[in-house]
Each structure stands twice: as structure tokens, then as C-alpha cells.
Design an enzyme around this catalytic site. Structure first.
Site, short mmCIF file in Angstrom:
data_model
loop_
_atom_site.label_atom_id
_atom_site.label_comp_id
_atom_site.label_asym_id
_atom_site.label_seq_id
_atom_site.Cartn_x
_atom_site.Cartn_y
_atom_site.Cartn_z
CD GLN A 78 14.47 4.68 35.53
OE1 GLN A 78 13.61 5.31 36.11
NE2 GLN A 78 15.65 4.45 36.05
CG PHE A 79 19.63 7.09 31.31
CD1 PHE A 79 20.85 6.44 31.19
CD2 PHE A 79 19.41 7.90 32.42
CE1 PHE A 79 21.84 6.60 32.15
CE2 PHE A 79 20.39 8.06 33.38
CZ PHE A 79 21.61 7.40 33.25
CB THR A 80 18.96 3.27 34.52
OG1 THR A 80 17.64 3.32 35.06
CG2 THR A 80 19.76 4.49 34.95
#
Length: 149
Positions: A78-80
Site C-alpha cells: 500500500q504505497f499510498t
């Protein structure tokens, strides 16, 4: 490295209508890798997550860890989690790790959990995923290996 940790009764991640990973009781972890992360972040966060005492004991107190209950782990990239929303209306992702490095660290994190004997399922890195979560409690925690929050 950042994580959203949720205590679950069950959780499933689906990619293109196909189940990529599924667990029963345990923890669902959204894992973000930062630009400056390394093995120290993996060590800190994997140990913290597997040993968090957020499962109830016989007295109903949150006193048992994932390891104590023999729980399972679902880890989804989950890079966000590194989205910076302080300016403007569109998040900036300058602090997120570059995909090729982030994937390697993500996989090492997953392997670290598996080496500890935890049944660990995953999503597919950089895929568009549908995550189904049966949050238990609900119990949801935010963790940051750099201790920024």
C-alpha cells in the site's frame, strides 16, 4: 515503513476476480515501504506486528499476540500510506519507495513473518486489488518504523 494493522476474523484479497490471499483469524496488514527504508525497518515492524498484544485473553483483555494465538497474517502492499496531503488537493508520494526497491523490501518483510512460523498470505505487488476485511472489534492501529506517529 508504515502499516495499518487490523485485527480480523477473516480477510481476503482478490485480483482480477481471483483470490490472491485469504486468512482466518489474525491480522490484515496494509504495508507501505518508504524511500529510506531498509532491513532495520523490516526487523522493527515485523517484530512489532507479530508481538502486538491485541487479541483477547480468557478475561477479555487484549493481552495476547498473533504468535500467542497462532493467528494468520495477510499483507497487502500500500504505497499510498506515504501520501502527503498537507498541500493542495492531490497527495504527493515523494516519500514512497521506488517500486523495484519497495517490492524487494515488501517481500523480505513477508519472508520474515513466514520465518517466524506465521502463516502469511499476500496480495500481488502493484496490482489493483479488492480487499475484503472482517474487522474484529474493530481494532485498527497505525505503525511507523521511523516512529513519526
Amino acid at each position: 515503513m508504515r502499516a495499518v494493522v487490523q485485527r480480523v476474523k477473516k480477510s481476503t484479497v482478490t485480483v482480477n476476480d481471483k483470490v490472491a490471499g485469504s486468512i482466518g483469524q489474525g491480522l490484515m496488514v496494509l504495508l507501505g515501504v518508504g524511500r529510506e527504508d531498509d532491513d532495520r525497518d523490516i526487523e522493527y515492524l515485523s517484530d512489532k506486528i507479530m508481538n502486538l498484544r491485541i487479541f483477547e485473553d480468557e478475561n477479555g483483555k487484549m493481552n495476547k499476540s498473533l504468535l500467542d494465538i497462532g493467528g494468520q497474517l495477510l499483507v497487502v502492499s500500500q504505497f499510498t500510506l506515504f501520501g502527503d496531503c498537507r498541500k493542495g488537493r492531490r497527495p504527493g508520494f515523494d516519500k514512497a519507495g521506488k517500486p523495484e526497491i519497495a517490492k524487494e523490501l515488501y517481500e523480505r518483510f513477508v519472508n520474515k513473518c513466514r520465518e517466524a512460523g506465521v502463516l502469511t498470505e499476500t496480495g500481488i505487488f502493484q496490482a489493483d486489488m479488492l480487499v475484503d476485511i472482517s474487522n474484529d472489534g474493530p481494532v485498527t492501529l497505525l505503525l511507523d518504523s521511523k516512529k513519526e506517529f
